[in-house]
Enzyme design. Structure first.
Site, PDB file in Angstrom:
ATOM      1  CB  ALA A  17      -0.929  -0.018   1.205  1.00 21.00           C
ATOM      2  CB  SER A  18       3.160   2.882   1.977  1.00 17.86           C
ATOM      3  OG  SER A  18       3.824   1.832   2.615  1.00 17.86           O
ATOM      4  CB  SER A  19       7.036   1.357  -0.737  1.00 14.65           C
ATOM      5  OG  SER A  19       7.234   0.216   0.069  1.00 14.65           O
ATOM      6  NE  ARG A  21       9.416  -4.733  -0.832  1.00 13.71           N
ATOM      7  CZ  ARG A  21       9.803  -5.846  -0.219  1.00 13.71           C
ATOM      8  NH1 ARG A  21      10.922  -5.892   0.456  1.00 13.71           N
ATOM      9  NH2 ARG A  21       9.043  -6.908  -0.270  1.00 13.71           N
ATOM     10  CG  HIS A 242      -3.943 -11.748  -2.253  1.00 13.76           C
ATOM     11  ND1 HIS A 242      -4.565 -12.438  -1.246  1.00 13.76           N
ATOM     12  CD2 HIS A 242      -3.876 -10.456  -1.854  1.00 13.76           C
ATOM     13  CE1 HIS A 242      -4.873 -11.602  -0.274  1.00 13.76           C
ATOM     14  NE2 HIS A 242      -4.460 -10.389  -0.614  1.00 13.76           N
ATOM     15  CG  ASP A 243      -0.020  -8.518  -0.581  1.00 16.90           C
ATOM     16  OD1 ASP A 243      -1.093  -9.069  -0.290  1.00 16.90           O
ATOM     17  OD2 ASP A 243       0.237  -7.321  -0.293  1.00 16.90           O
ATOM     18  CB  THR A 244      -2.293 -12.508   1.801  1.00 18.07           C
ATOM     19  OG1 THR A 244      -2.557 -11.120   1.988  1.00 18.07           O
ATOM     20  CG2 THR A 244      -2.402 -13.222   3.129  1.00 18.07           C
ATOM     21  CG  ASN A 302      -7.888  -9.244   5.783  1.00 18.90           C
ATOM     22  OD1 ASN A 302      -7.513 -10.323   5.358  1.00 18.90           O
ATOM     23  ND2 ASN A 302      -7.857  -8.134   5.086  1.00 18.90           N
ATOM     24  CD  GLN A 310       1.920   0.598   7.961  1.00 17.23           C
ATOM     25  OE1 GLN A 310       0.835   0.778   7.417  1.00 17.23           O
ATOM     26  NE2 GLN A 310       2.709  -0.426   7.652  1.00 17.23           N
TER      27      GLN A 310
HETATM   28  C1  LIG Z   1      -7.358  -5.228   1.014  1.00 19.67           C
HETATM   29  C2  LIG Z   1      -6.225  -5.881   1.681  1.00 19.67           C
HETATM   30  O1  LIG Z   1      -5.055  -5.334   1.226  1.00 19.67           O
HETATM   31  C3  LIG Z   1      -6.231  -7.367   1.510  1.00 19.67           C
HETATM   32  O2  LIG Z   1      -7.398  -7.884   1.993  1.00 19.67           O
HETATM   33  C4  LIG Z   1      -5.066  -8.050   2.194  1.00 19.67           C
HETATM   34  O3  LIG Z   1      -5.213  -9.423   2.105  1.00 19.67           O
HETATM   35  C5  LIG Z   1      -3.786  -7.701   1.558  1.00 19.67           C
HETATM   36  O4  LIG Z   1      -3.690  -7.743   0.375  1.00 19.67           O
HETATM   37  C6  LIG Z   1      -2.650  -7.395   2.438  1.00 19.67           C
HETATM   38  O5  LIG Z   1      -1.609  -6.844   1.742  1.00 19.67           O
END
Ligand SMILES: C[C@H](O)[C@H](O)[C@@H](O)C(=O)CO
Length: 497
Positions: A17-19, A21, A242-244, A302, A310
């Site tokens: 969400a903020s950077s 790499r 998906h990063d997760t 989540n 942050q």
């Molecule tokens: C919206 C969230 O980012 C998402 O649900 C979460 O799983 C994710 O992607 C964490 O980086």
């Protein structure tokens, strides 16, 4: 670190969400080696009254990172992209972006359940998709968009999730990758296909979506204009986009006695399962069944995560989360924040320690913390409303977040035990948050389980190992996880009691 001659290099583009790499990775003498070659900002901007991602900035960041790979003699044979979930881009027939890539924290889905539940009964929806109820699930974002801009949905021909969009920019291939598709709330959890009944009930045109493609699939080579810019050619391979999903793959655990915690902006806490859990009990606890590599399920919760820390830090330092929005300043001043600015994460951890034994608890999953104008005020208000002591200094505020996060982890572990019937031996924490020794110890104490912290590079590493499996370097996830275990330091925190 020098890559040995003949080593097979892969590049992981990992955007949060903020950077973002770009990491180069290879295997040397049975160990996985990583080099961060480039880092770029991911900034949100206000566009037409909404908080939006800057797609051009992201794509240029990807291209810059790949060019740096080539310049450093690390030209990869394959590239994979992972990002956060739930957000999407619409394209029209000609490939023009329709509307904006609105962020999941934007207010367009405020109050969405009241507007959506009549068409999408929550119990019915969960029994089909197994997706946790969150206002920002793609299905709800699309319903909000349909209400505000029906013409955009009419014009759009394709929906690409953010990593799919970047794959399209790199290769020209328009596809929907499976693990990220599973964050939309529109996939049938059992089959992994789009759920036509859900799409119809939500009023979402089926033409927008293509059959989900599995991670590990080799897509195409870089498009000619991209090759020219980066200075090399490579195959684009789908990691778990998906990063997760990527983060869970990088957990160096074997067997089923571990809880996984991917710790970053979000805390994603759960286990891997062979089948989804779609029961009313699971829905009541708001666990999600996300899709993973080889059709394994990420059964997790989540939890609001380091976002709270942050946000407090940004607020104390007078920095806005979204460009064009004024940062809230009065709350920081009220708790004496301005006196110490700027705060680093290390400073905040130290202040939390010094504030002991102060304790106040908030429900970190309360929607009030998703995107408040002032996180400081949101926490103080929640404490006051619950009759808890109200934090009056940055240290007390940090203690409140830390204690509340650890409590939420402990509750989730209990719920996981009850919902899966498993008994756990340890909690594996990966991601940037695994470096926070203070939180790791609080987590071990609250959960009564040892915490095994590391590797720090969870998401990027998970991205790389799928590329390495696709290249035949590892035969299985178990083999790759064993290599991760011997390649990166893991720190142990035992519970105090
Ligand atoms: C919206 C969230 O980012 C998402 O649900 C979460 O799983 C994710 O992607 C964490 O980086």
């Amino acid at each position: 670190m020098k890559m040995p001659e003949g080593a097979r290099c892969h590049a992981a583009v990992d955007i949060g969400a903020s950077s973002g790499r770009v990491l180069a990775g290879w295997v040397d003498d049975g160990r996985i080696r990583l080099e961060e070659v480039h880092r770029f900002d991911n900034v949100q901007r206000r566009v037409d009254g909404h908080d939006c991602w800057d797609l051009e900035m992201l794509f240029q960041g990807v291209l810059d990172g790949l060019s740096v790979c080539a310049a450093r003699g690390l030209a990869p044979e394959s590239i994979g992209i992972d990002t956060w979930g739930c957000d999407f881009v619409l394209l029209d027939e000609a490939g023009a972006v329709v509307g904006d890539a609105v962020s999941y924290r934007d207010a367009r889905t405020d109050g969405i359940f009241e507007r959506a539940d009549a068409a999408l009964d929550p119990a019915w929806l969960y029994a089909r998709t197994g997706t946790q109820r969150q206002p920002f699930n793609t299905v709800y974002q699309l319903m909000a968009l349909r209400a505000e801009h029906p013409e955009q949905l009419e014009r759009a021909e394709r929906l690409l999730m953010i990593p799919d969009y970047l794959v399209w920019r790199l290769t020209g291939a328009r596809l929907n990758e499976y693990t990220d598709a599973s964050t939309t709330g529109m996939l049938d959890a059992r089959t992994g296909e789009w759920d036509g009944a859900v799409l119809r009930a939500a009023g979402i045109p089926e033409r927008l979506l293509a059959t989900p493609v599995m991670p590990g699939t080799v897509i195409r080579h870089l498009a000619p204009q991209v090759r020219e810019r980066t200075g090399f050619d490579a195959r684009v391979v789908l990691p778990a986009s998906h990063d997760t999903a990527s983060a869970f793959l990088a957990v160096p655990a074997q067997g089923d006695r571990s809880v996984f915690l991917s710790s970053g902006t979000w805390s994603l806490m759960g286990v891997e399962l062979a089948e989804p859990v779609l029961t009313p009990e699971s829905r009541a606890r708001n666990f999600t069944n996300e899709g993973g590599f080889e059709r394994r399920y990420r059964y997790l919760k989540n939890i609001m995560g380091l976002w709270m820390i942050q946000s407090v830090r940004r607020e104390l330092n007078g920095v806005a989360y979204v460009e064009g929005k004024e940062p809230a300043a009065t709350a920081a001043a009220r708790i004496g924040g301005a006196a110490h600015e700027p705060y680093g994460f290390g400073d905040l951890i130290e202040l939390a320690r010094q504030a002991e034994p102060f304790e106040a608890r908030v429900d970190v999953d309360d929607a009030a913390f998703l995107a408040p104008d002032s996180m400081i005020e949101a926490i103080r208000d929640a404490c006051a409303a619950a009759g808890q002591p109200v934090p009056a200094t940055p240290g007390e505020l940090m203690r409140t977040i830390y204690v509340s996060l650890a409590d939420s982890y402990a509750a989730s572990v209990e719920q996981l035990r009850a919902l899966t019937g498993r008994d756990f031996e340890a909690i594996h924490i990966t991601g940037g948050g695994s470096q926070d020794a203070y939180l790791n110890q609080l987590t071990a104490d609250a959960c009564g389980l040892p915490v095994l912290a590391g590797p720090v590079e969870g998401t990027g590493l998970g991205n790389l190992i799928v590329q390495m499996i696709a290249a035949g370097t590892f035969a299985s996830v178990d083999e790759a996880r064993a290599a991760i275990a011997r390649s990166f330091p893991i720190q142990r925190f035992d519970p105090a009691r």
